[in-house]
Write an enzyme that holds these catalytic residues in place. Structure first.
Site, PDB file in Angstrom:
ATOM      1  N   SER A 179     -12.644   2.735   9.993  1.00 44.86           N
ATOM      2  CA  SER A 179     -12.837   3.734  11.267  1.00 44.86           C
ATOM      3  C   SER A 179     -14.287   3.700  11.550  1.00 44.86           C
ATOM      4  CB  SER A 179     -12.527   5.215  10.456  1.00 44.86           C
ATOM      5  OG  SER A 179     -13.153   5.451   9.422  1.00 44.86           O
ATOM      6  N   HIS A 207      -6.364   3.706  12.929  1.00 45.03           N
ATOM      7  CA  HIS A 207      -7.233   3.163  14.312  1.00 45.03           C
ATOM      8  C   HIS A 207      -6.338   2.125  14.805  1.00 45.03           C
ATOM      9  CE1 HIS A 207     -10.323   5.953  13.799  1.00 45.03           C
ATOM     10  NE2 HIS A 207     -10.124   5.918  12.427  1.00 45.03           N
ATOM     11  N   LYS A 239      -4.795   9.976  17.370  1.00 43.88           N
ATOM     12  CA  LYS A 239      -5.882   8.881  17.688  1.00 43.88           C
ATOM     13  C   LYS A 239      -5.187   8.366  18.985  1.00 43.88           C
ATOM     14  CE  LYS A 239      -8.539   9.226  13.579  1.00 43.88           C
ATOM     15  NZ  LYS A 239      -8.506   9.456  12.346  1.00 43.88           N
TER      16      LYS A 239
HETATM   17  C1  PLP Z   1      -8.748   9.753  11.304  1.00 43.48           C
HETATM   18  C2  PLP Z   1      -8.482   9.516   9.998  1.00 43.48           C
HETATM   19  C3  PLP Z   1      -7.620   9.863   9.086  1.00 43.48           C
HETATM   20  C4  PLP Z   1      -7.080  11.534   9.197  1.00 43.48           C
HETATM   21  O1  PLP Z   1      -6.078  11.669  10.285  1.00 43.48           O
HETATM   22  P1  PLP Z   1      -6.147  12.985  10.864  1.00 43.48           P
HETATM   23  O2  PLP Z   1      -4.819  13.182  11.305  1.00 43.48           O
HETATM   24  O3  PLP Z   1      -7.287  13.425  11.806  1.00 43.48           O
HETATM   25  O4  PLP Z   1      -6.194  13.917   9.611  1.00 43.48           O
HETATM   26  C5  PLP Z   1      -7.273   9.254   7.972  1.00 43.48           C
HETATM   27  N1  PLP Z   1      -7.549   7.924   7.879  1.00 43.48           N
HETATM   28  C6  PLP Z   1      -8.113   7.334   8.818  1.00 43.48           C
HETATM   29  C7  PLP Z   1      -8.813   5.869   8.370  1.00 43.48           C
HETATM   30  C8  PLP Z   1      -8.658   7.913   9.826  1.00 43.48           C
HETATM   31  O5  PLP Z   1      -9.562   7.482  10.728  1.00 43.48           O
END
Ligand code: PLP
Length: 402
Positions: A179, A207, A239
């Site tokens: 991330s 991602h 995302k």
């Molecule tokens: C954003 C993210 C999460 C968390 O997801 P949310 O739905 O925003 O709680 C988990 N793992 C990774 C790698 C992330 O980038």
């Protein structure tokens, strides 16, 4: 002492170290152009990689979902909160990822806490890439299993940890796309290692989902990894999918096991059914509009070529996450502020989100950006490049005067 007096020193320490975090209030929809506290900016820091967070077709499905199912889900999944929309979305995600079954969670953070804490226990091992997302680290710690880390994306380091360990059940956990770095885990090699070492691979593709693979099913599609190779696949929907929530995908048995034992699944209210209805529309767009992934790819190439000529320390990434490593937090903040002065929003990511001394500008690109917008970012980076030199000169002067 009053509680506030006990809390103040940690806040002051953060502020002094340029690590204080402040929220900005956004007053428009998500998209390349955002209104923040009354001013318009061009943003390069959202995770809306495909430009779907404000897509009107998804909004329409959202509204239809509200009309059909109401506002809230009213209960947890196990107590009549599991609607037909949730169920349909699980089926669609299973089909898309090529897995037997899928379980929805309210957020990715909860999916990771739920999956890891249910899968391993005292006497087991959770082995994680040292740059894994905070929620994976927290899930591993919560499980009570022995917690170890391996060097980032380093298969030999993971192998060494596994060969020197004789715990009962062993899981190897990694981000698919990292991330804060944007690079992709060596998944085929990790899958092979796990098979050889009798460990089980868990991949968090927050991602990659939507962005990677011909249909956007993520890193497992890109690498052609089966359910046997990646028995636990996690994805998030806030995302690239542009809505909210998350899922775990895998075998029938895995999903039944999580329904029984994953506490962050059991003891929480199901996401509003309309979110699931909207996400179903989003999946259709992800699968059918491959031009979004193609356009994103061409923007990534354009950005990398442009910025590499400017002398910044661009990190090694082919994905929509294109961080520029800066080092010192204060300098990352100055650059971020200078760009803001140009009407550009770029996040400065600092410790503890990233390791000490590796503060960076985390630039993210989206299929909704135009080439001209990327060029505007490049021009602003060129204009403020001198901030880096300023710091280097100061350092030289300091070391010369010692
Ligand atoms: C954003 C993210 C999460 C968390 O997801 P949310 O739905 O925003 O709680 C988990 N793992 C990774 C790698 C992330 O980038």
């Amino acid at each position: 002492m009053m509680l506030d007096q006990l809390l103040q020193p940690a806040l002051q320490e953060r502020e002094a170290a340029s690590l204080y975090r402040r929220r900005r209030v956004i007053e428009s929809t998500q998209g390349p152009e955002v209104v923040v506290e009354g001013k318009s900016y061009l943003g390069f820091c959202s995770n809306d990689y495909l430009g779907l967070a404000a897509d009107p077709r998804i909004s329409k499905a959202f509204i239809a979902g509200v009309e059909k199912f109401g506002n809230g889900s009213g209960a947890s999944h196990l107590v009549l909160g599991h609607s037909a929309a949730h169920h349909q979305l699980e089926d669609a995600l299973a089909e898309m990822t090529g897995r037997d079954r899928v379980l929805l969670f309210s957020t990715g953070y909860m999916a990771n806490l739920g999956a890891l804490s249910a899968l391993v226990d005292r006497g087991d091992l959770v082995l994680e890439d040292r740059l894994n997302h905070a929620s994976l680290l927290d899930g591993g710690l919560l499980s009570g299993a022995k917690f170890k880390r391996f060097q980032h994306a380093d298969v030999a380091s993971a192998e060494q940890q596994l060969t020197s360990d004789d715990s009962g059940r062993r899981i190897l956990v990694t981000d698919g796309v990292f991330s804060m770095d944007g690079d992709i885990a060596p998944l085929p090699e990790l899958a092979e290692l796990c098979q050889k070492q009798n460990a089980h691979l868990v991949v968090d593709d927050a991602h990659g989902f939507g962005c990677l693979g011909a249909k956007g099913a993520g890193c497992v599609e890109q690498f052609g990894l089966s359910q046997q190779q990646v028995p636990v696949l996690i994805g998030t929907l806030g995302k690239a999918a542009g809505t909210a929530g998350a899922f775990v995908a895998g075998s029938e048995t895995l999903i039944e096991y999580l329904i029984q034992f994953a506490r962050p699944y059991i003891y929480t209210t199901a996401m509003p059914p309309a979110v699931a209805a909207a996400t179903l529309e989003s999946l259709k767009i992800i699968e059918s509009e491959s031009w979004r992934r193609e356009h994103l790819k061409s923007l990534i190439t354009r950005f990398r070529e442009g910025v590499s000529a400017l002398g910044y320390n661009l990190m090694d990434s082919d994905t929509a996450i294109q961080p520029i490593q800066i080092g010192e937090s204060a300098l990352a903040m100055s650059l971020s502020r200078a760009l803001e002065g140009e009407g550009l929003f770029v996040g400065a990511i600092r410790p503890p989100t990233v390791p000490q001394g590796t503060a960076r500008l985390r630039i993210t690109l989206s299929a909704a950006h135009t080439e001209a917008q990327v060029d505007r970012l490049l021009a602003a980076l060129e204009k403020h490049r001198g901030l880096l030199d300023g710091l280097n000169t100061q350092k030289l002067q300091r070391s010369a005067s010692v």
